[in-house]
Write an enzyme that holds these catalytic residues in place. Sequence first.
Site, mmCIF file in Angstrom:
data_model
loop_
_atom_site.group_PDB
_atom_site.id
_atom_site.type_symbol
_atom_site.label_atom_id
_atom_site.label_comp_id
_atom_site.label_asym_id
_atom_site.label_seq_id
_atom_site.Cartn_x
_atom_site.Cartn_y
_atom_site.Cartn_z
ATOM 1 N N THR A 54 75.870 -70.202 -37.019
ATOM 2 C CA THR A 54 74.815 -70.161 -35.742
ATOM 3 C C THR A 54 73.368 -70.158 -36.532
ATOM 4 O OG1 THR A 54 76.354 -68.559 -34.450
ATOM 5 C CG2 THR A 54 73.996 -69.119 -33.528
ATOM 6 N N TYR A 142 84.500 -62.522 -42.907
ATOM 7 C CA TYR A 142 84.441 -63.225 -41.794
ATOM 8 C C TYR A 142 85.967 -63.983 -41.720
ATOM 9 C CZ TYR A 142 82.505 -66.064 -38.489
ATOM 10 O OH TYR A 142 82.123 -67.183 -37.134
ATOM 11 N N LYS A 170 84.889 -59.455 -39.579
ATOM 12 C CA LYS A 170 84.369 -60.239 -38.388
ATOM 13 C C LYS A 170 85.606 -61.023 -37.886
ATOM 14 C CE LYS A 170 81.413 -63.446 -36.429
ATOM 15 N NZ LYS A 170 79.976 -64.557 -37.007
ATOM 16 N N VAL A 210 79.889 -59.195 -33.191
ATOM 17 C CA VAL A 210 79.086 -60.033 -33.835
ATOM 18 C C VAL A 210 79.015 -61.545 -33.034
ATOM 19 C CG1 VAL A 210 78.333 -61.462 -35.847
ATOM 20 C CG2 VAL A 210 79.374 -59.183 -36.158
#
Length: 299
Positions: A54, A142, A170, A210
Amino acid sequence: MAPTSTPQTPFGRVLTAMVTPFTADGILDLDGAQRLAAHLVDAGNDGIVVNGTTGESPTTSDGEKADIVRAVVEAVGDRAHVVAGASTNDTRHSVELARAAEAAGAHGLLAVTPYYSKPPQEGLYRHFSAIADATGLPVMLYDIPGRSGVPINTETIVRLAEHPRIVANKDAKGDLGRASWALARSGLAWYSGDDMLNLPLLSVGAVGFVSVVGHIVTPELRALLEAHLSGDVQKATEIHQKLLPVFTGMFRTQGVITTKAVLGRLGLPGGPLRLPLVELSEEETEQLRRDLAAGGVQL
């Protein structure tokens, strides 16, 4: 000094994966990054992730990444955990990014599954271990096979959890069954990396989020979390259902595209996108406005 953490919540509970603001001519906007980070913490985030997807990490330089970390730590590092994305599909480069993030003051690292290369599980294990060995910072894995092409299998997660600095995951795998097993067997702090599954993942043991939609609905996300933690399942479900149009609208296309469109409408720092990402069309913008309105967010 980072805020106090616990083994159960090493990076806080509500984190937003922050966009990287640029000026109108595409230059890194460090003042804007500081103002946006402060806005997010004021809204209720106790963690900020920078240099993630992002944050348009594929199109920012190593120097820009370090500058962003320094700026955000300076702005909010005494009030929120600042977690730096520090992983590519090149392990050696990832180690360099991890060390640079530590030197810039990051409180933790986010390490994504190496993308495109499709390494075997042993390669994933060695990649993440090398990043964790490179600094003294805690690491959040992640797991996002939709982008990376390869999931982190449960057995690999369990092995990685033995590393003293790999403390969290995550989860953007979209598989509650596999999440349940990995969470139960690894003991890692589990964070939802898929806003639509924030509440379902809490129900199987996640400790927080998150989030991308945290740019605009952090108070609602915190209310959902607190309702769940207090045992008010009905209230948590009501908030989740109210936010469904927001989750849907923000991910009709790539999340940073919609986020920067919303930030612009709200007068918050964001600025343009770097190619290959492009701005929403007028039709897409109108659809986003309708989606957000249905979830209680007026632009």
